[in-house]
Write a protein that holds these residues in place. Structure first.
Motif, PDB file in Angstrom:
ATOM      1  N   THR A 100     -22.343 -26.083  -6.794  1.00 22.70           N
ATOM      2  CA  THR A 100     -20.980 -26.660  -6.140  1.00 22.70           C
ATOM      3  C   THR A 100     -21.046 -28.196  -6.052  1.00 22.70           C
ATOM      4  OG1 THR A 100     -22.105 -26.853  -3.922  1.00 22.70           O
ATOM      5  CG2 THR A 100     -21.244 -24.715  -4.557  1.00 22.70           C
ATOM      6  N   ASN A 101     -19.797 -28.727  -5.475  1.00 20.15           N
ATOM      7  CA  ASN A 101     -20.017 -30.240  -5.451  1.00 20.15           C
ATOM      8  C   ASN A 101     -20.901 -30.906  -4.592  1.00 20.15           C
ATOM      9  OD1 ASN A 101     -17.923 -30.387  -7.725  1.00 20.15           O
ATOM     10  ND2 ASN A 101     -15.977 -30.446  -6.144  1.00 20.15           N
ATOM     11  N   ILE A 104     -24.062 -30.956  -6.207  1.00 18.99           N
ATOM     12  CA  ILE A 104     -24.101 -31.951  -7.260  1.00 18.99           C
ATOM     13  C   ILE A 104     -24.338 -33.334  -6.449  1.00 18.99           C
ATOM     14  CG2 ILE A 104     -22.567 -33.494  -8.594  1.00 18.99           C
ATOM     15  CD1 ILE A 104     -21.297 -30.711  -9.790  1.00 18.99           C
ATOM     16  N   ARG A 142     -23.623 -32.720 -17.839  1.00 16.72           N
ATOM     17  CA  ARG A 142     -22.030 -32.362 -18.314  1.00 16.72           C
ATOM     18  C   ARG A 142     -22.035 -31.655 -19.774  1.00 16.72           C
ATOM     19  NH1 ARG A 142     -21.903 -37.846 -17.068  1.00 16.72           N
ATOM     20  NH2 ARG A 142     -21.141 -38.208 -14.831  1.00 16.72           N
ATOM     21  N   ILE A 151     -17.822 -25.003 -18.071  1.00 19.19           N
ATOM     22  CA  ILE A 151     -17.533 -25.589 -16.986  1.00 19.19           C
ATOM     23  C   ILE A 151     -17.227 -27.114 -17.082  1.00 19.19           C
ATOM     24  CG2 ILE A 151     -18.482 -26.582 -14.523  1.00 19.19           C
ATOM     25  CD1 ILE A 151     -20.249 -24.053 -14.501  1.00 19.19           C
ATOM     26  N   ASP A 153     -14.701 -28.848 -14.503  1.00 22.70           N
ATOM     27  CA  ASP A 153     -13.845 -29.000 -13.450  1.00 22.70           C
ATOM     28  C   ASP A 153     -14.610 -29.495 -12.187  1.00 22.70           C
ATOM     29  OD1 ASP A 153     -14.859 -26.588 -13.120  1.00 22.70           O
ATOM     30  OD2 ASP A 153     -13.022 -25.678 -12.329  1.00 22.70           O
ATOM     31  N   SER A 154     -16.028 -29.716 -12.418  1.00 22.81           N
ATOM     32  CA  SER A 154     -16.656 -30.108 -10.942  1.00 22.81           C
ATOM     33  C   SER A 154     -16.637 -31.494 -11.018  1.00 22.81           C
ATOM     34  CB  SER A 154     -18.284 -29.809 -11.190  1.00 22.81           C
ATOM     35  OG  SER A 154     -18.865 -30.412 -12.151  1.00 22.81           O
ATOM     36  N   SER A 155     -17.333 -31.944  -9.903  1.00 27.05           N
ATOM     37  CA  SER A 155     -16.957 -33.696  -9.394  1.00 27.05           C
ATOM     38  C   SER A 155     -17.779 -34.272 -10.469  1.00 27.05           C
ATOM     39  CB  SER A 155     -17.683 -33.752  -8.170  1.00 27.05           C
ATOM     40  OG  SER A 155     -19.099 -33.319  -7.974  1.00 27.05           O
TER      41      SER A 155
END
Length: 458
Positions: A100-101, A104, A142, A151, A153-155
């Motif tokens: 999750t953000n 992170i 990334r 993926i 779309d995460s922070s």
């Protein structure tokens, strides 16, 4: 509040988590090794957990998704993913897709290292990564999340605009380029600092530690870097046939060259020809001395050559080898180097000189860095934790260059001593502190006064 500490090993970092009563409650981490296939000569990066179980997604990414990329990129990804999967163990995430953000945010603190207090646990880590390394690792994450799980779309992927550039010409208004950076990344100064060098009194401390707690292998490797300016890759790539008698009595030539049997970390840094097949051994350029030709030759004195020969005899002692079948097999099968020279050898068999004491395979840069960090710590020499101690060996080459500068050598002589193709690249090795500047100024004034006195006498 608990605390997390780290322990450095030759295979990677192991972490320990303690509760508020300083009781150990969790040991975690991801370790790994690099292995070369015998057939295709391909390098495989392998990551496992502390129990030796393969971390499949990490290994698929390293050896398939980016398996054809340059070695340095894969090596960075290898280091970054060991940290990443160690963090996942800490926060009990079994699948990276579930990060999750909030995770992170905690990952960034964990990655940065050093000493920090968090809301649930604090970290007290020996390693503190600089901003550039921090950003490089985030770039790996990334790429890993996108290539392995799709993926984006995460922070980690959020960007911010930092400026625009406008092209020149009549239609410049149509050539605006927006400059963006990842918000999770840190700002990096454009100025790169040159690693500090080992001073004579530090060298003496190091050799005292080596004399007391280590052996001939460590002494020889350090002396080759400090007194002769070799890079660590050049040292680890040396073989039996690379020591040749010189035409000058009392001296030997140390031959620096690349072979097909070399690992990437055993090769010279751009100064010699890197063969692409064994056919290149018959190429005239390969057998020619010079920058960017086949090989470079470094003159060493007889005492240094004797130390090397003594280490070879000591490390291949029949009594030692008779006690371990595995060591004998590794020496015969894994320490063999391609035979490219004409120096007479026993059984015409060429081997890499410097070995891992435990397995009798060629000593790796990772293994040497682990040893050198311990030597530096015992000698009381500061280790730059921001660069994860990866440049420790190069401090000796910088010391070699600074000794030459203090001896008054000209830039062309320094270029020749460092075996650089152009003199401009030698400037990176000029890294004097205030004490050095005062010493150099004093010597300059003495030479000027001496020249003036001679002129006055005339």
């Amino acid at each position: 509040m608990g605390v997390i500490k780290d322990i450095q090993t030759s295979l990677g970092t192991v972490y320990e988590r303690y509760d508020r009563n300083n009781e150990l409650i969790q040991t975690f981490g991801s370790i790994g090794f690099i292995k070369e296939s015998t057939g295709q000569k391909k390098m495989y990066f392998i990551i496992t957990d502390l129990s030796g179980n393969l971390i499949d997604d990490a290994n698929v990414y390293l050896n398939e998704k980016i398996g054809d990329d340059k070695y340095k990129k894969r090596e960075t990804a290898f280091s970054a993913l060991k940290v990443f999967f160690s963090f996942l163990k800490l926060v009990h995430i079994d699948n990276p897709k579930n990060i999750t953000n909030g995770d992170i945010r905690d990952l960034r603190l964990f990655l940065e290292g050093g000493q920090k207090e968090g809301s649930i646990w604090s970290i007290d880590l020996q390693i503190r990564r600089d901003n550039q390394t921090f950003n490089n690792y985030l770039n790996v994450y990334r790429n890993f999340l996108e290539k392995m799980y799709g993926i984006t779309d995460s922070s980690l992927f959020e960007t911010t605009t930092v400026g625009t550039t406008v092209g020149k010409g009549f239609f410049a208004h149509n050539q605006k380029n927006v400059q963006e950076r990842y918000t999770a990344n840190k700002k990096v100064s454009q100025q790169q600092s040159v690693p500090k060098y080992i001073k004579p009194y530090e060298y003496e401390k190091i050799m005292e530690v080596v004399e007391e707690s280590y052996g001939l292998r460590e002494k020889v490797i350090i002396d080759l870097m400090y007194n002769y300016g070799l890079r660590i890759g050049e040292v680890l790539g040396l073989t039996f046939e690379d020591i040749e008698p010189s035409y000058q009595s009392g001296y030997y030539n140390l031959i620096i060259r690349d072979r097909m049997s070399d690992k990437p970390t055993q090769r010279a840094k751009g100064g010699v020809m890197t063969p692409t097949s064994t056919d290149d051994y018959n190429n005239r350029s390969y057998s020619t001395e010079g920058n960017h030709l086949g090989y470079q030759a470094i003159l060493i004195d007889e005492e240094m050559a004797d130390f090397i020969e003594e280490f070879i005899d000591e490390s291949r002692d029949d009594i030692v080898l008779s006690k371990s079948i595995k060591k004998r097999e590794n020496l015969k099968n894994k320490a063999i180097a391609d035979r490219v020279g004409t120096t007479p050898l026993l059984n015409n068999e060429n081997q890499y000189i410097f070995l891992n004491h435990q397995h009798y395979t060629p000593l790796t840069q990772a293994g040497w860095s682990y040893i050198l960090r311990e030597i530096f710590k015992r000698a009381g020499i500061p280790i730059d934790k921001r660069t994860k101690s990866t440049n420790l060996s190069h401090r000796f080459r910088h010391a070699f260059a600074m000794k030459k500068v203090k001896q008054g050598v000209q830039i062309v002589e320094l270029q020749e001593a460092l075996r650089h193709a152009i003199s401009e690249s030698c400037k990176a090795y000029y890294n004097p502190d205030d004490e050095d500047k005062a010493d150099l100024l004093r010597k300059h004034n003495e030479r000027f006064k001496e020249a003036y006195d001679k002129t006055s006498i005339k």
